[in-house]
Design a protein around this motif. Structure first.
Motif, short mmCIF file in Angstrom:
data_model
loop_
_atom_site.label_atom_id
_atom_site.label_comp_id
_atom_site.label_asym_id
_atom_site.label_seq_id
_atom_site.Cartn_x
_atom_site.Cartn_y
_atom_site.Cartn_z
N VAL A 160 0.91 -1.17 -0.14
CA VAL A 160 0.03 -0.04 -0.01
C VAL A 160 0.75 1.39 0.04
CG1 VAL A 160 -1.58 1.21 1.28
CG2 VAL A 160 -1.93 -1.06 1.14
N GLY A 179 -4.63 -4.76 -1.40
CA GLY A 179 -4.31 -3.58 -0.65
C GLY A 179 -4.25 -2.49 -1.58
N PRO A 180 -3.43 -2.39 -2.57
CA PRO A 180 -3.34 -1.11 -3.64
C PRO A 180 -4.44 -0.98 -4.41
CG PRO A 180 -1.21 -2.51 -3.53
CD PRO A 180 -2.24 -3.27 -2.86
N MET A 207 -6.70 1.14 -2.10
CA MET A 207 -6.27 2.25 -2.12
C MET A 207 -6.55 3.25 -3.31
SD MET A 207 -4.85 4.67 -0.43
CE MET A 207 -3.89 4.12 1.19
N TYR A 265 -6.11 4.24 3.88
CA TYR A 265 -5.76 3.71 5.28
C TYR A 265 -6.78 3.36 6.35
CZ TYR A 265 -0.47 3.73 3.84
OH TYR A 265 0.62 3.57 3.45
#
Length: 395
Positions: free
Chosen positions: A22, A140-141, A144, A158
């Motif tokens: 991330v 995760g990315p 985001m 986050y």
């Protein structure tokens, strides 16, 4: 009972991978917001890595007190709190402070779960476990990115991830009794219990590294993680600077190596039904060798180099999970939790040091040396793992 725990372990490894990539995805939005140089991402990454190394080395002591279920729940909770702290940060110093529990939470759960699966499940589950990590590291990315493209700040990305980790923490706390029930069920009738006898105390690091083969396996793991992380960090730059691809196309091709890694680990789970850990490690080494040698062939075809990078990703797939799974077989069940801990520490050191070292080579000499650098690490890893096999066979 072990079959009931397996989905929980998979879920925990997805949570372990969720925050890993991330920072890189969010950093283009973070550093101008905080008014710091782009290079400062390396400082946060180094703090996380140092914390991970420390917690890996301390994992055996935590396991002796909290057991695997407790360590897993505590570690994911620490990660959740750290991610929430990132979401509240408005300065670079705050990010550095929250990076400390971030790293400490990651290393102990990684070592604990790897040791547990190595002891109690077949080799294919270790490969699929690390495939779950790949799913988390990809997710995760992506989360985001959804937050950022929706016009929200990076702090909200986050925060969303922290809420996901908090939910996973609650699940892991609820199932802690399942770990104890599985331990009780497994201990009945076991000829060689994997839990230490009463009065057992963890050995200091200086004694662990004296065990025949431990120094070699640490160096082999160091080299492997150096290879994997160097491929991940520098493949895009190699394609851009050496081949002349545009940065956006090169970035897509670079991600193909990690896609190959994730797919390869899923396939490796099926190969593990027929082949041993050592055979699969040798297969992976051979595929990496093939890919690195292809990069040395002079040509102007982009697809040729892309094929080589994908091959190296596929070759990496079996090595990490198989080295971990083979640890009890090489060193014994009672010693595995200590040795896996130091293995994980050496792995994180390799991940931290080897990509920046090649960066210096690329800057001051030439990025064309990338395949030569990978080959040097591969040959050292091969030599060390062969010594591990010989030394532990006679032990």
């Amino acid at each position: 009972m072990l079959s009931f725990l397996l989905p929980i372990i998979y879920l925990a490894f997805i949570s372990l991978g969720l925050p890993d990539s991330v920072l890189g995805a969010a950093w283009p939005s973070i550093y101008p917001d905080l008014g710091v140089p782009v290079s400062y991402a390396g400082i946060i990454s180094a703090i996380i890595a140092i914390g991970t190394v420390i917690s890996s080395l301390l994992s055996v002591r935590l396991l002796s007190v909290l057991k695997t279920g407790g360590v897993t729940a505590l570690s994911v909770a620490m990660t959740a709190v750290s991610l929430f702290g990132f979401s509240l940060s408005s300065s670079f110093l705050a990010l550095c402070l929250w990076a400390v529990p971030y790293g400490l939470g990651a290393g102990s759960v990684d070592a604990a779960l790897n040791n547990y699966v190595a002891l109690h499940y077949k080799s294919q589950h270790m490969s699929w476990l690390h495939c779950m990590w790949g799913i988390g590291a990809t997710g995760g990315p992506y989360i985001m990115g959804l937050v950022l493209t929706g016009g929200l700040p990076w702090t909200m990305g986050y925060r969303v991830l922290s809420f996901i980790q908090m939910a996973l923490t609650i699940v892991l706390i609820v199932v802690i009794p399942l770990w104890k029930a599985a331990d009780d069920e497994r201990e009945e009738g076991m000829e060689e219990p994997d839990v230490p006898e009463e009065g057992w105390r963890p050995r200091p690091l200086r004694e662990i590294v004296k065990v025949p083969g431990v120094r070699e396996i640490m160096l082999a793991f160091f080299c492997y993680c150096g290879i994997e992380s160097t491929i991940g960090l520098w493949s895009g730059s190699y394609l851009t600077l050496h081949t002349g691809l545009s940065a956006d196309i090169a970035a897509q091709y670079a991600s193909a190596a990690f896609l190959g890694l994730t797919i390869g680990r899923a396939l490796n789970g099926f190969l593990a039904f027929r082949y041993s850990d050592d055979q699969l490690i040798h297969l992976g080494e051979s595929i990496i060798l093939m890919g690195a040698l292809l990069l040395l062939v002079p040509h102007g075809m982009v697809w040729f180099q892309l094929t080589a990078i994908v091959l190296m990703g596929l070759g990496c797939a079996p090595i990490y999970p198989c080295i971990i799974h083979a640890t009890p077989a090489h060193f014994g069940k009672r010693a595995s939790r200590e040795i896996i801990g130091v293995q994980m520490a050496s792995a994180y050191i390799g991940t931290t040091l080897m990509p920046p070292l090649f960066g210096l080579i690329a800057q001051h000499i030439s990025i064309r040396l990338w395949p030569v650098y990978l080959l040097a690490l591969l040959l050292l890893m091969f030599a060390m793992y062969e010594r591990v096999i010989r030394k532990t066979a006679h032990a």
